[in-house]
Each structure stands twice: as structure tokens, then as C-alpha cells.
Design an enzyme around this catalytic site. Structure first.
Site, PDB file in Angstrom:
ATOM      1  N   ASP A 277       0.973  -1.206   0.107  1.00 10.40           N
ATOM      2  CA  ASP A 277      -0.008  -0.037   0.025  1.00 10.40           C
ATOM      3  C   ASP A 277       0.885   1.252   0.049  1.00 10.40           C
ATOM      4  O   ASP A 277       1.795   1.535   0.944  1.00 10.40           O
ATOM      5  CB  ASP A 277      -0.850  -0.110   1.198  1.00 10.40           C
ATOM      6  CG  ASP A 277      -1.868  -1.092   1.127  1.00 10.40           C
ATOM      7  OD1 ASP A 277      -2.422  -1.633   0.044  1.00 10.40           O
ATOM      8  OD2 ASP A 277      -2.200  -1.478   2.218  1.00 10.40           O
ATOM      9  N   ASP A 435     -14.048  -4.415  -1.948  1.00 12.47           N
ATOM     10  CA  ASP A 435     -13.790  -3.698  -0.582  1.00 12.47           C
ATOM     11  C   ASP A 435     -15.054  -3.905   0.105  1.00 12.47           C
ATOM     12  O   ASP A 435     -15.834  -2.872   0.555  1.00 12.47           O
ATOM     13  CB  ASP A 435     -13.236  -2.575  -0.439  1.00 12.47           C
ATOM     14  CG  ASP A 435     -11.611  -2.335  -1.160  1.00 12.47           C
ATOM     15  OD1 ASP A 435     -11.073  -3.258  -0.799  1.00 12.47           O
ATOM     16  OD2 ASP A 435     -11.640  -1.516  -1.960  1.00 12.47           O
TER      17      ASP A 435
END
Length: 580
Positions: A277, A435
Site C-alpha cells: 500500500d 472492498d
């Protein structure tokens, strides 16, 4: 009508080929004649330059990876700019990417198709990669039938997913050598990286060409060899040390590169993916961070963004450690101007020079208009990522909106980022990141979405749950479930699903098996399990209990709590096929 020119080559300074007109001479003929279709009477003498290879880049997909691999092995590159450049080549590499029909359109309209046929007829050193192998055949069923170069008899067909086979064929599968060649010396039983939905089948008519096969729902051609003509369905530039050795064997035929010793492969391996990330910290530096249920700031008075290392350094280390893929998720945003995210593009460029396994990048891939009012399509954004070194792109929020619209209307507009990119680059190049957040209910009848009976009851004793999808980094919930989203994006052209779970993110308690099983059972494209890994046992559990094709982790690798090698050794002990 004026013929279109080839697109500018990606990421390298092109040098012109020396062209000399000479009488046409036939190349050495092998057992089977190479000339199966008419070729134009093109005549050029090849210039002998042992340190330079000619690259045919027709402007689709990530050819930068091939460039980087060739450069890494110490060779220069001469780009093809005209049909004469093909015939002047001493060694020609053709890394085909994307759709069969689109590639043939470019080759035919630029005159490259006839030049390739003539080059091959002369038995000049040639290496086709992926689509560069398929185009040698008579035709393909992809958006067709579409005629190919007609060098090898046979039709390229799609893998049959009707009996549960996951398509595209993505991942590390085993080579089965059927004919001894220098190119594949020592590679028998090695895992190499495949990513394709279409394949060429062995037949009596083409058996003399076949040098290796691979098994995926049946045997298909993984490489061909006849005289100096070589082609592979897999990606040597993305197959780690094994692939680099194979590529070196083509580039330096007089100095055999030893393929590293490996545990013998037998079938498609489960993949272990390292995820980074990436975002800017408060000082403006691009860092690798990790969230706790998507919150990337320390729970201290400073509230600083967690800094777990530099993106390129970590990606390079994970490649060395044995990661099967590396995924960059750009969570900074640059949401108003993704193409202005120069630091992230530079991260991709630098990583692709040192990482010879697949690279995926996600974040901000959508249509947008910049501050000057200029409109950019999501296809342009994705193209820049591909040119910078990405092999696959990951779409998140934009895919949710596209799926919602499709489910409401039942109409594929062809205008969504998902549809545009998969149409041009192929669905194997498009990952959709989902998600979801778990929502407990008492009964499946309580909601109009697919529910599962959960392994652990909810806070009020609920026995069922549905998984509500979110957008904007988990901040906003949408009226669509993970099951419904997965089915819709597969229909719209996604080639793979990255399945996260907000509830499990950063908790180290294992993947959400209920979620992963529900989605991986529902679709025929690969599913990557993500969120929650905290121990090696979590990887074997998700592979044993679900149909996940890969498992992804981040924090446990960044913090060195669980090494990638330890994960793979555990999986081997558990009887799970992996690349070691």
C-alpha cells in the site's frame, strides 16, 4: 490511403536498423515449409550485431518488462519502425500482448505481417512471447475467427470454463518438455508464468513444431521450435530466474544459461502475493504503509502515516524472497489527476527494472478531467501504467459503479473503465478490487443480497451475513453485495478478483473463509484472497477450504513477522503446489 505508423516504442531510446537491398534468398528449410501464406517480395540483409536484439513493439500492453529483462541480461535493443527493420534483424523478439484481432490489424496495416512471414521463412532467429506465439497459427476464435500469420497449422481457442475451469489461466504452471531445445535446456518440470485465456492445441498437423506442453484442463502448446524459430506461450520476462535463463539462451545461443535448480513442478501453483500500500506521508515522501481496517495512521499522538519502507526496495526484496507477484495499491490518490502522479509512475518504472515477476498497480484508474479542462479516458490512464511497467491494473470504485449500472439496466455500454481496458488489453490484464464489510442478519430473507451462514455468529447471535461493498477506500458503502459485484464484473470483462475484507484487515486472525468461499465458488475467474493473514497456517487454510487461486498479504511481510519463504515451505508440507 497512407499506412499508419507503428506507435513510439516504450521506455527506451530506439536506434535505426541498417537496411541494404539484396536479391531475395530462401532460408534453410526445416522438415516443414515455413511459407504457408504468400509473403511480399521484401529484401533486406540482416546486420550482425551480437550485443543487440531487435524488438517488435506494436504498442499494446507492458513491453517494458521485456525491455528491462533484455537490458538486465546485458543486451541492447533496436526497435522496429518499418517492415525493413524486421528483415534487417539479426535476432527478433516479438512480445505480443492484448487481443489477437487488434494485433493482426496493426501488423497488416503497417506491412509488418508480410515482413514477419518472410523473416520466418528465411529461418532467422525469432522468439515470440505469449500472443507472439498465438499469432503464428492459422487463426484464432478470439472475437473471430481472425486469420493469423499462417506459419503453423492450427486454431487458437478459448479455454472452456463451462466445466468449472478458471479462466484466464493465470499463474505459475509446469512445463513438460517434448523436444530437446537449447532454449528450454534444464527447464523441464519448472514453474513458469502464464496469463492467457486462449491457447493452441497439439495436433498431428503441428506436432513437429511442439517443444513443450502444459496441462490446464487438458494439454496445450506452451512452446514451439523449428530451426531458428522459437515461441513460448508463457512470459519468460515474468518467470523469475528460470525465465531469465530461458531468455538468455535465445539471446546468447553460444553460451548456455543454467536454469536454477528447483523442486519439480507438476501443476498450476497457488500464488503468494506481496502487497504494498503506497501513499505520501505528511512530509510528501512516497512510502509503503499498512492499515488497520483501512486506517493507515499510527494510533499515537503524532497520528503519522505508518512508514514500513520504500516501495522499490521492498518490491525488490520480495522478488528475491520468492513472491509470485507484487501488487502496488496507490492509496494516496492523486485522485484529481492520476496521470500527474509522477512519483508512483517512477516507482513502477524502477521496480520493473529489478522485479521479474508480475506487477499489478491500482488506484485512481478512471475517467477524469484535469484542471485545464482536458478529458482523459480510463484507457489512457491504464495505458500510462502499462507503459511504466505494470502487467495488470486493478480497478476499485469505478468497477462498483459500472456493476451497479449494469445490474440496473442489463446493458453493457462498453464505456466503463473495466470494459474499455479489457477490450484493448484483454481481460487477463484487469483485476477488480472488492472492498466489502460484513453485515450480520438473522435470516437470508432479510436482505435482497446473497448471504452466507457464517462460521462464527454475529454480536447478537446472528447466523447469517452479507458482504456490503464500499468505495473510496472503504469510506462509503454501496447498495451491492460482494457476490453480486463479483458476478457482474466477470460479465463486464474482469479477468481476476482481488477480494479484501475490511473487518479482517490488519487483524492477523486469518482470511474471511466464508467470504472467499462464497465468491470463489460463484465465478470462473481467479480470486485472490486478501486481508487478515497473520500466520503461515492462514495460507494453507484458505487454499484448502476455498477455490482461491492466490493469497495476498502485506503487513506480516513488511514487519518481517512471517517470511515469504516460510509461507511456501509450510504450503509444501501441507501438500499445496507452490513455486519454490
Amino acid at each position: 490511403m497512407q499506412q499508419p505508423s507503428l506507435p513510439q516504442p516504450q521506455g527506451a531510446m530506439a536506434t535505426g536498423a541498417a537496411v541494404h537491398a539484396v536479391p531475395c534468398s530462401a532460408g534453410r528449410r526445416s522438415k516443414r515449409s515455413f511459407q504457408r501464406r504468400g509473403s511480399a517480395s521484401l529484401s533486406v540483409r540482416a546486420s550482425l550485431d551480437t550485443n543487440t536484439v531487435t524488438l517488435l513493439d506494436y504498442g499494446a500492453g507492458n513491453v517494458r518488462s521485456v525491455r528491462n529483462a533484455i537490458s538486465h541480461l546485458g543486451f541492447g535493443i533496436r526497435d522496429v519502425r518499418s517492415p525493413e527493420d524486421i528483415l534487417a534483424a539479426d535476432r527478433l523478439v516479438f512480445p505480443g500482448v492484448g487481443a489477437f484481432g487488434s494485433a493482426m490489424d496493426v501488423l497488416n496495416s503497417t506491412g509488418m505481417a508480410d515482413a514477419l512471414r518472410e523473416y520466418i521463412r528465411r529461418d532467422r532467429p525469432f522468439l515470440g512471447i505469449c500472443l507472439g506465439l498465438q499469432l503464428l497459427f492459422d487463426s484464432s476464435e478470439e472475437n473471430g475467427p481472425v486469420s493469423g500469420l499462417g506459419v503453423i497449422p492450427g486454431v487458437v481457442r478459448r479455454f472452456d470454463s463451462s466445466k468449472g475451469l478458471i479462466v484466464p489461466h493465470i499463474g505459475w504452471n509446469a512445463l513438460e518438455i517434448t523436444k530437446g531445445t537449447q532454449l528450454l535446456q534444464g527447464a523441464d518440470g519448472h514453474h513458469v508464468y502464464f496469463v492467457h485465456s486462449y491457447h493452441a492445441l497439439p495436433s498431428d498437423a503441428n506436432r513437429d513444431w511442439i517443444s513443450s506442453t502444459c496441462n490446464y484442463g487438458g494439454s496445450f502448446i506452451s512452446s514451439i521450435s523449428m530451426g531458428n524459430i522459437q515461441a513460448v506461450q508463457f512470459h519468460p520476462e515474468k518467470s523469475g530466474a528460470t525465465g531469465l535463463a530461458i531468455l538468455k539462451n535465445f539471446l546468447s545461443p553460444n553460451s548456455w544459461a543454467k536454469v536454477p535448480a528447483r523442486r519439480k513442478a507438476s501443476k498450476l501453483a497457488k500464488r503468494v502475493i506481496a502487497c504494498l500500500d503506497v501513499r505520501s506521508n505528511d512530509k510528501g515522501d512516497l512510502v509503503v504503509t499498512k492499515g488497520d481496517q483501512y486506517d493507515v495512521r499510527d494510533h499515537t499522538s503524532s497520528k503519522e502515516v505508518r512508514n514500513l519502507g520504500k516501495p522499490v526496495d521492498l518490491a525488490s526484496q520480495y522478488y528475491i524472497d520468492g513472491a509470485d507477484e507484487v501488487s502496488f495499491l496507490n492509496i494516496t490518490g492523486f485522485r484529481d489527476f492520476p496521470l500527474g502522479d509522477l512519483p508512483m509512475l517512477e516507482v513502477l518504472r524502477c521496480a520493473s527494472e529489478m522485479v521479474f515477476v508480475p506487477l499489478t498497480v491500482g488506484g485512481g484508474i478512471r475517467d477524469f478531467t484535469d484542471a485545464n479542462g482536458r478529458y482523459y479516458s480510463s484507457l489512457e490512464v491504464a495505458s500510462e501504467y502499462f507503459r511504466s511497467g505494470a502487467d495488470k491494473i486493478s480497478i476499485g470504485s469505478d468497477a462498483v459503479y459500472a456493476a451497479e449500472a449494469f445490474l440496473q439496466t442489463g446493458v453493457k455500454t462498453g464505456k466503463s473503465s473495466l470494459e474499455q481496458i479489457s477490450r484493448v488489453y484483454g481481460n487477463q490484464a484487469v483485476v477488480v478490487s472488492i472492498d466489502p464489510r460484513r453485515v450480520y442478519v438473522n435470516s437470508p430473507e432479510d436482505v435482497p443480497f446473497k448471504t452466507v451462514k457464517v462460521s462464527s455468529k454475529g454480536p447478537s447471535g446472528e447466523e447469517y451475513a452479507w458482504y456490503q461493498c464500499t468505495v473510496n477506500g472503504g469510506r462509503d458503502s454501496r447498495p451491492i453485495g460482494a457476490y453480486e459485484l463479483a458476478k457482474a464484473v466477470e460479465e463486464l470483462g474482469a479477468g481476476e478478483i482481488l477480494l479484501n475484507c475490511i473487518d479482517c484487515d490488519g487483524q492477523g486472525c486469518g482470511f474471511d473463509i466464508d467470504l472467499v468461499k462464497m465468491v470463489s465458488d460463484a465465478v470462473t475467474i481467479p480470486v485472490i484472497a486478501s486481508s487478515g493473514a497473520g500466520a503461515v497456517e492462514h495460507f494453507s487454510e484458505v487454499f484448502e477450504k476455498t477455490n482461491a487461486s492466490a493469497a495476498l498479504a502485506a503487513g506480516i511481510f513488511h514487519r518481517k513477522e512471517v517470511p515469504i519463504l516460510a509461507v511456501k515451505e509450510h504450503l509444501v508440507d501441507a501438500g499445496v503446489e507452490v513455486r519454490v
